[in-house]
Design a protein around this motif. Structure first.
Motif, PDB file in Angstrom:
ATOM      1  N   ASN A   1      -1.621   4.500  -5.749  1.00  0.00           N
ATOM      2  CA  ASN A   1      -2.821   4.413  -6.582  1.00  0.00           C
ATOM      3  C   ASN A   1      -3.534   3.079  -6.337  1.00  0.00           C
ATOM      4  OD1 ASN A   1      -4.242   3.484  -9.180  1.00  0.00           O
ATOM      5  ND2 ASN A   1      -3.943   5.669  -9.558  1.00  0.00           N
ATOM      6  N   PHE A   2      -4.829   3.158  -6.013  1.00  0.00           N
ATOM      7  CA  PHE A   2      -5.601   1.953  -5.702  1.00  0.00           C
ATOM      8  C   PHE A   2      -5.616   0.960  -6.858  1.00  0.00           C
ATOM      9  CE2 PHE A   2      -9.721  -0.226  -6.196  1.00  0.00           C
ATOM     10  CZ  PHE A   2      -9.689  -1.047  -5.077  1.00  0.00           C
ATOM     11  N   LEU A   3      -5.785   1.479  -8.078  1.00  0.00           N
ATOM     12  CA  LEU A   3      -5.864   0.601  -9.245  1.00  0.00           C
ATOM     13  C   LEU A   3      -4.536  -0.122  -9.466  1.00  0.00           C
ATOM     14  CD1 LEU A   3      -7.862  -0.282 -11.385  1.00  0.00           C
ATOM     15  CD2 LEU A   3      -7.058   1.580 -12.850  1.00  0.00           C
ATOM     16  N   GLU A   4      -3.427   0.571  -9.210  1.00  0.00           N
ATOM     17  CA  GLU A   4      -2.108  -0.072  -9.322  1.00  0.00           C
ATOM     18  C   GLU A   4      -1.971  -1.204  -8.314  1.00  0.00           C
ATOM     19  OE1 GLU A   4       1.478   2.667 -10.911  1.00  0.00           O
ATOM     20  OE2 GLU A   4       0.678   3.242  -8.959  1.00  0.00           O
ATOM     21  N   ARG A   5      -2.429  -0.961  -7.101  1.00  0.00           N
ATOM     22  CA  ARG A   5      -2.336  -1.994  -6.058  1.00  0.00           C
ATOM     23  C   ARG A   5      -3.140  -3.226  -6.444  1.00  0.00           C
ATOM     24  NH1 ARG A   5      -3.215   2.202  -2.447  1.00  0.00           N
ATOM     25  NH2 ARG A   5      -5.309   1.468  -1.900  1.00  0.00           N
ATOM     26  N   ARG A   6      -4.337  -2.989  -6.901  1.00  0.00           N
ATOM     27  CA  ARG A   6      -5.177  -4.141  -7.280  1.00  0.00           C
ATOM     28  C   ARG A   6      -4.563  -4.918  -8.429  1.00  0.00           C
ATOM     29  NH1 ARG A   6     -10.945  -2.697  -9.013  1.00  0.00           N
ATOM     30  NH2 ARG A   6     -10.161  -2.939 -11.129  1.00  0.00           N
ATOM     31  N   ARG A   7      -4.035  -4.203  -9.401  1.00  0.00           N
ATOM     32  CA  ARG A   7      -3.399  -4.865 -10.538  1.00  0.00           C
ATOM     33  C   ARG A   7      -2.169  -5.669 -10.077  1.00  0.00           C
ATOM     34  NH1 ARG A   7      -6.560  -3.652 -13.431  1.00  0.00           N
ATOM     35  NH2 ARG A   7      -6.129  -2.021 -14.923  1.00  0.00           N
TER      36      ARG A   7
ATOM     37  N   LYS B   1       0.837  -1.209   0.000  1.00  0.00           N
ATOM     38  CA  LYS B   1       0.000   0.000   0.000  1.00  0.00           C
ATOM     39  C   LYS B   1       0.866   1.251   0.000  1.00  0.00           C
ATOM     40  CE  LYS B   1      -4.068   1.969   2.288  1.00  0.00           C
ATOM     41  NZ  LYS B   1      -5.059   1.812   3.395  1.00  0.00           N
ATOM     42  N   GLN B   2       1.979   1.194   0.716  1.00  0.00           N
ATOM     43  CA  GLN B   2       2.891   2.347   0.752  1.00  0.00           C
ATOM     44  C   GLN B   2       3.612   2.524  -0.587  1.00  0.00           C
ATOM     45  OE1 GLN B   2       5.298   1.180   4.108  1.00  0.00           O
ATOM     46  NE2 GLN B   2       3.971   2.200   5.613  1.00  0.00           N
ATOM     47  N   HIS B   3       3.902   1.414  -1.242  1.00  0.00           N
ATOM     48  CA  HIS B   3       4.636   1.473  -2.508  1.00  0.00           C
ATOM     49  C   HIS B   3       3.735   1.913  -3.657  1.00  0.00           C
ATOM     50  CE1 HIS B   3       7.999   0.391  -5.169  1.00  0.00           C
ATOM     51  NE2 HIS B   3       7.070  -0.005  -6.023  1.00  0.00           N
ATOM     52  N   PHE B   4       2.526   1.369  -3.694  1.00  0.00           N
ATOM     53  CA  PHE B   4       1.569   1.715  -4.747  1.00  0.00           C
ATOM     54  C   PHE B   4       0.454   2.571  -4.146  1.00  0.00           C
ATOM     55  CE2 PHE B   4       3.225  -2.492  -6.097  1.00  0.00           C
ATOM     56  CZ  PHE B   4       3.819  -2.110  -7.290  1.00  0.00           C
TER      57      PHE B   4
END
Length: 456
Positions: free
Chosen positions: A171-177, A166-169
């Motif tokens: 953007n929510f969409l990036e995390r999910r991807r 979560k700290q690295h990404f």
């Protein structure tokens, strides 16, 4: 939905169990696995419950129930053979707004225990609402057999890394991807084989992958209506979509298979109404994909059979957007099968021709001399609006007036309606069909009465 499935945190919560026989023991065992504080009320304890008491895993607080014991109680389970007592406990708990389960008496339960598949921290709960326990057992056996024992370890490791990801990404969409890619990778296989260190190393490397937000357009054929005809690949894509653009003809059962938090946009067209143009659909697809979203274009039947799928992927190609195509069962094949009409039965038909009842925007004209060849079955998509004109042309160019025809409305659904007639009766019988409708012309139609199997 008769029951809303919920997962309760019972850790250190006060749970009251009335009764201490074998049935009560089974419930107590389950409650202890959730780290609940179990208080028991019973005149005597069975040997198994007594063992739990001796091990100081439960408290035996009384031999008789009194409503004062409900103070600060989270939920109640009554497992006694005293029907009057069970009724009293049920009524009092309802007055106190406390969840209560009277064992083996569904009418006196404000909650029920589901069948549980435990791959902690992954928990799967199944319930038939008390209607079909044997069916539920069979379903549980099937699901148990396909879920690896170490599946919970996958979730545990992911949970430990969730904060860092979560700290690295941001953007929510990036995390999910990221998580979607990881869970489809060898990361999972490493864990299932017991190689946790390798799994963690792979996860660390994956954090630095680029292009997580590269958008994509996926055309998916939904089939002719019955959700059971959606392909396995189609289902997988619907569960991965960020946004789904769908047609009016897509059944609600198919729409219910879309991932719950995906955005849905209806871009269907209906005769006589102001509709979104194909150009506007193309622009919307590209715009969404350029935002990094996985965009699914969900189309009835097959995207490349009168579905304008070619135009949509051409637009994606020009915009340099990645695309895929997931074929679907085209309406002609699916609906004919559900109507008991074999389109190419060799006794009656040498082949089959698909045409559309809509007029072409490019000036193409049907070759009526070919379409009138009685040795071919003719299937007409979207043929109801132009059925009268098509019938006249076919008869004019040589098809017999007595040629058998079938008009099928809302094919493959519970509302399917099949009307059999002659080519010269088409104007009369189309009034009996509710769109969408498919028109089949040819001798194979005569097999409907013999082969029909899908009863509605």
């Amino acid at each position: 939905m008769n029951y809303l499935p919920l997962f309760l945190d019972l850790k250190n919560k006060k749970i009251l169990v009335i009764g201490a026989g074998e049935v009560a023991f089974n419930k107590i065992t389950l409650l202890l696995r959730s780290e609940a504080k179990v208080n028991v009320i019973a005149k005597e304890l069975c040997s198994e419950v007594k063992t739990l008491l001796d091990e100081k895993k439960i408290d035996w607080i009384s031999e008789e129930f009194h409503k004062s014991f409900l103070n600060k109680t989270f939920l109640v389970i009554s497992a006694t053979n005293d029907s009057k007592l069970n009724q009293y406990i049920f009524n009092v708990c309802n007055d106190y707004c406390i969840f209560v389960n009277v064992v083996d008496n569904q009418s006196k339960c404000s909650f029920i225990f589901p069948s549980i598949i435990d791959r902690s921290p992954i928990i799967i709960a199944l319930s038939s609402g008390g209607t079909a326990p044997v069916l539920l057992r069979l379903l549980r056996e099937k699901i148990e057999s396909i879920l690896p024992i170490r599946l919970g370890d996958v979730a545990k490791i992911a949970g430990k890394w969730r904060k860092k990801i979560k700290q690295h990404f941001i953007n929510f969409l990036e995390r999910r991807r990221f998580w979607e890619r990881l869970f489809k990778s060898i990361f999972v296989e490493y864990i299932l084989k017991g190689n946790k260190d390798q799994a963690v190393n792979f996860l660390k490397k994956s954090i630095h992958d680029i292009n997580l937000l590269k958008g994509e357009i996926i055309l998916v054929g939904a089939g002719p209506g019955d959700s059971g005809l959606l392909t396995l690949r189609g289902l997988q894509v619907l569960q991965e979509a960020d946004v789904v653009l769908y047609d009016y003809l897509i059944s609600q059962d198919v729409l219910d298979l879309i991932r719950r938090d995906a955005k849905r946009i209806c871009v269907g067209k209906r005769a006589g109404l102001k509709n979104i143009t194909q150009k506007e659909i193309n622009i919307l697809l590209i715009s969404l994909a350029k935002k990094g979203q996985k965009v699914v274009r969900l189309k009835g039947g097959d995207p490349f059979i009168f579905g304008r799928g070619g135009e949509e992927i051409e637009a994606a190609k020009k915009a340099e957007i990645d695309f895929q195509v997931v074929p679907g069962i085209t309406s002609a094949i699916g609906i004919a099968a559900y109507s008991g009409i074999p389109l190419t039965d060799r006794r009656y038909s040498h082949g089959v021709i698909f045409i559309t009842g809509h007029k072409s925007t490019n000036g193409f004209i049907n070759n009526w001399s070919i379409l009138c060849d009685a040795s071919y079955t003719l299937v007409i998509y979207m043929g109801i609006l132009q059925a009268k004109e098509i019938s006249k042309k076919l008869i004019e160019f040589g098809r017999s007036k007595s040629t058998p025809i079938a008009i099928i409305g809302q094919g493959t659904t519970i509302n399917q309606k099949v009307i059999i007639g002659r080519l010269d009766e088409i104007e009369k019988i189309i009034k009996l069909i509710i769109a969408p409708g498919l028109l089949i012309v040819g001798e194979v139609v005569l097999l409907h009465n013999k082969f029909k199997w899908f009863q509605t």
